[in-house]
Motif scaffolding. Structure first.
Motif: not given
Length: 151
Positions: A130-151
């Motif tokens: 569960i902790s990994s899922i919480i981490l994944g939502i936040g961490h991957i979500g942040i990095h996904f938004s950064h990726m969208q910004e640079i695209s």
């Protein structure tokens, strides 16, 4: 579910922390322009996940054995290390940070999250999963938004 010191968890954490410490000395040129726009909810989830995953990984009770799930978790972290080697040899731009590696999207975010998720499965530790899922939502979500910004 077992609790007890996990050498496997410690090694995975070292594999996670070493490149991140090195990264803090040479982040991409305009990273601070992107980081100031991070979603507060995702950032909160990422921090909660980080605070939970570290101790749960250290004390999940997994020892080294030939468990295919543990092998996959370590292989993912080896790929993560290779991704960082590529980043450190690059010009260190946002595109270098957020480009795919071996066709894996956002490897700097996805690989360690999946690795710790698998460690939780291997340990039969629902708290680490569960902790990994919480981490994944936040961490991957942040990095996904950064990726969208640079695209």
């Amino acid at each position: 579910m077992n609790f007890g010191f996990s050498l496997a968890g410690l090694i995975l954490l070292v594999m996670l922390f070493v490149p991140n410490i090195l990264w803090s000395k040479c982040p991409p040129d305009d990273y601070e322009n992107y980081s100031k726009n991070e979603n507060r909810i995702l950032l909160t989830l990422e921090r909660i996940g980080q605070v939970l995953v570290v101790p749960l990984s250290l004390f999940c009770g997994v020892d080294f054995s030939f468990d295919i799930i543990l092998v996959i978790a370590f292989l993912l972290m080896v790929i993560y290390e290779l991704y960082w080697i590529g980043y450190f040899r690059s010009p260190k731009t946002m595109h270098d940070m957020y480009g795919s590696f071996l066709h894996i999207p956002l490897p700097g975010a996805t690989l360690p999250v999946v690795s710790f998720f698998l460690l939780g499965i291997c340990a039969n530790n629902i708290f680490l999963v569960i902790s990994s899922i919480i981490l994944g939502i936040g961490h991957i979500g942040i990095h996904f938004s950064h990726m969208q910004e640079i695209s």
